[in-house]
Design a protein around this motif. Sequence first.
Motif, PDB file in Angstrom:
ATOM      1  N   UNK A 169     -27.659  10.612 -47.153  1.00 37.09           N
ATOM      2  CA  UNK A 169     -28.324  10.137 -48.371  1.00 37.09           C
ATOM      3  C   UNK A 169     -27.489  10.443 -49.609  1.00 37.09           C
ATOM      4  N   UNK A 170     -26.882  11.638 -49.649  1.00 35.48           N
ATOM      5  CA  UNK A 170     -26.000  11.987 -50.765  1.00 35.48           C
ATOM      6  C   UNK A 170     -24.818  11.025 -50.853  1.00 35.48           C
ATOM      7  N   UNK A 171     -24.251  10.663 -49.699  1.00 34.34           N
ATOM      8  CA  UNK A 171     -23.120   9.731 -49.680  1.00 34.34           C
ATOM      9  C   UNK A 171     -23.544   8.360 -50.197  1.00 34.34           C
ATOM     10  N   UNK A 175     -22.143   6.380 -53.467  1.00 38.30           N
ATOM     11  CA  UNK A 175     -21.648   5.011 -53.317  1.00 38.30           C
ATOM     12  C   UNK A 175     -22.308   4.060 -54.316  1.00 38.30           C
ATOM     13  N   UNK A 176     -23.584   4.311 -54.638  1.00 36.23           N
ATOM     14  CA  UNK A 176     -24.336   3.429 -55.537  1.00 36.23           C
ATOM     15  C   UNK A 176     -24.469   4.005 -56.952  1.00 36.23           C
ATOM     16  N   UNK A 177     -23.681   5.041 -57.264  1.00 37.70           N
ATOM     17  CA  UNK A 177     -23.672   5.639 -58.605  1.00 37.70           C
ATOM     18  C   UNK A 177     -25.053   6.117 -59.059  1.00 37.70           C
ATOM     19  N   UNK A 178     -25.772   6.725 -58.123  1.00 36.40           N
ATOM     20  CA  UNK A 178     -27.093   7.275 -58.437  1.00 36.40           C
ATOM     21  C   UNK A 178     -26.929   8.742 -58.825  1.00 36.40           C
ATOM     22  N   UNK A 179     -27.383   9.153 -60.020  1.00 36.34           N
ATOM     23  CA  UNK A 179     -27.236  10.556 -60.439  1.00 36.34           C
ATOM     24  C   UNK A 179     -27.982  11.500 -59.501  1.00 36.34           C
ATOM     25  N   UNK A 180     -27.338  12.625 -59.162  1.00 32.01           N
ATOM     26  CA  UNK A 180     -27.933  13.623 -58.276  1.00 32.01           C
ATOM     27  C   UNK A 180     -27.987  14.957 -59.010  1.00 32.01           C
ATOM     28  N   UNK A 181     -29.205  15.532 -59.097  1.00 37.90           N
ATOM     29  CA  UNK A 181     -29.391  16.812 -59.780  1.00 37.90           C
ATOM     30  C   UNK A 181     -29.155  17.976 -58.807  1.00 37.90           C
ATOM     31  N   UNK A 182     -28.794  19.161 -59.320  1.00 38.19           N
ATOM     32  CA  UNK A 182     -28.548  20.314 -58.442  1.00 38.19           C
ATOM     33  C   UNK A 182     -29.753  20.722 -57.595  1.00 38.19           C
ATOM     34  N   UNK A 183     -30.984  20.487 -58.119  1.00 39.56           N
ATOM     35  CA  UNK A 183     -32.171  20.908 -57.376  1.00 39.56           C
ATOM     36  C   UNK A 183     -32.625  19.880 -56.343  1.00 39.56           C
ATOM     37  N   UNK A 185     -32.873  18.739 -52.958  1.00 39.26           N
ATOM     38  CA  UNK A 185     -32.618  19.486 -51.728  1.00 39.26           C
ATOM     39  C   UNK A 185     -33.065  18.717 -50.485  1.00 39.26           C
ATOM     40  N   UNK A 186     -33.432  17.437 -50.654  1.00 39.32           N
ATOM     41  CA  UNK A 186     -33.902  16.674 -49.499  1.00 39.32           C
ATOM     42  C   UNK A 186     -33.693  15.183 -49.732  1.00 39.32           C
ATOM     43  N   UNK A 187     -33.865  14.414 -48.669  1.00 39.34           N
ATOM     44  CA  UNK A 187     -33.716  12.950 -48.747  1.00 39.34           C
ATOM     45  C   UNK A 187     -34.734  12.346 -49.710  1.00 39.34           C
ATOM     46  N   UNK A 188     -35.953  12.934 -49.747  1.00 45.70           N
ATOM     47  CA  UNK A 188     -36.991  12.411 -50.636  1.00 45.70           C
ATOM     48  C   UNK A 188     -36.565  12.391 -52.092  1.00 45.70           C
ATOM     49  N   UNK A 189     -35.836  13.409 -52.529  1.00 43.54           N
ATOM     50  CA  UNK A 189     -35.345  13.444 -53.908  1.00 43.54           C
ATOM     51  C   UNK A 189     -34.352  12.299 -54.157  1.00 43.54           C
ATOM     52  N   UNK A 190     -33.538  12.003 -53.150  1.00 38.31           N
ATOM     53  CA  UNK A 190     -32.548  10.925 -53.297  1.00 38.31           C
ATOM     54  C   UNK A 190     -33.254   9.571 -53.359  1.00 38.31           C
ATOM     55  N   UNK A 191     -34.294   9.383 -52.540  1.00 34.69           N
ATOM     56  CA  UNK A 191     -35.068   8.130 -52.569  1.00 34.69           C
ATOM     57  C   UNK A 191     -35.642   7.899 -53.962  1.00 34.69           C
ATOM     58  N   UNK A 192     -36.239   8.937 -54.531  1.00 40.12           N
ATOM     59  CA  UNK A 192     -36.823   8.807 -55.866  1.00 40.12           C
ATOM     60  C   UNK A 192     -35.750   8.503 -56.915  1.00 40.12           C
ATOM     61  N   UNK A 193     -34.584   9.136 -56.783  1.00 35.85           N
ATOM     62  CA  UNK A 193     -33.489   8.875 -57.728  1.00 35.85           C
ATOM     63  C   UNK A 193     -33.007   7.428 -57.621  1.00 35.85           C
ATOM     64  N   UNK A 194     -32.929   6.891 -56.401  1.00 35.71           N
ATOM     65  CA  UNK A 194     -32.575   5.484 -56.208  1.00 35.71           C
ATOM     66  C   UNK A 194     -33.574   4.578 -56.922  1.00 35.71           C
ATOM     67  N   UNK A 195     -34.870   4.880 -56.759  1.00 35.28           N
ATOM     68  CA  UNK A 195     -35.881   4.039 -57.407  1.00 35.28           C
ATOM     69  C   UNK A 195     -35.757   4.092 -58.923  1.00 35.28           C
TER      70      UNK A 195
END
Length: 323
Positions: A169-171, A175-183, A185-195
């Motif tokens: 998910x981080x990769x 690849x899609x230039x989605x900002x990722x915060x240090x906190x 810690x799971x795929x769910x956080x990445x899904x929300x960031x994508x949205x």
Amino acid sequence: RPRIIRAMQEYFDSHDFIEVETPVLQNIQGGATARPFITHHNALDADFYLRIATELHLKRLLVGGLERVYEIGRIFRNEGMDRTHNPEFTTVELYQAFGDLSSMMELCECVIRHAATKVIGKTEFKNPFNPDGELINIEKPFRVVTMCDIIKEQTGVDFKNNNYTFEEALALAKEHNVPVEPHFISVGHIINAFFEEYGEKTLIQPTFLCGHPIEISPLTKKDPADPRFVQRFELFIGGKEFANAYTELNDPIDQKERFLEQLKEKDAGNDEANEMDTDFVEALEYGMPPAGGIGIGVDRLVIFLTESTTIRDVILFPQMKTR
């Protein structure tokens, strides 16, 4: 504004809800994901928070036997200011024993339509965030869509049917230039960031967005069909969130585990995470009925119904920089 609020009260009262008041000063940061204002209580020699939500006290009232309650009240969040955000703002939160997500959808749609027709006299409005764009119609049934479906529509990434690892998910985020915060810690956080990066701005007509990851919904019942997600919706209009609703979590063991996960996020640097509310967990141990709950942003609804363009047009004395 007062006529719109009265129309909402009228609708809720006619459906046997009781209007209540709960404390503004709270000793636990909870009920939402937000950064609080902190103050000090001299007599108790203890720090308190100005409330970031009314949720946890209203649920205590369900435990106490009041089966339909709502509160229209001021909320305080120590965050930024823009066209849709003021540090203090007004919400209505409502809880219905033996309700669920579908009853909250019906209530949300109906109260907005009632306020629009009674006070404004129409059901089609300019988009307050893009006045030259398409008109927004609230007469038709609101669209229902999941977060993963919107992400797939916009990016082609299918989080629903692919059980990605956190590293995968981080990769994808990189690849899609989605900002990722240090906190995160799971795929769910990445899904929300994508949205937030790709999906939010596309929801112009009234849309109930469902299928939120469990990690960003610490007070919501799991989806029995897929425990990675929860029974929750957010209402989006004009690309902005107007309401947030759950089938409420009433299992004290599950709730305690969710609070513990929030503490891990806080330790990882998320100062908006919930704290452990042992009194609330104890209340759930006594027994809270199955329930639906919803919070609606009153200021944003007034912006929309009056076809204003900023929160400063619909509240008296908005927060400004000092001269």
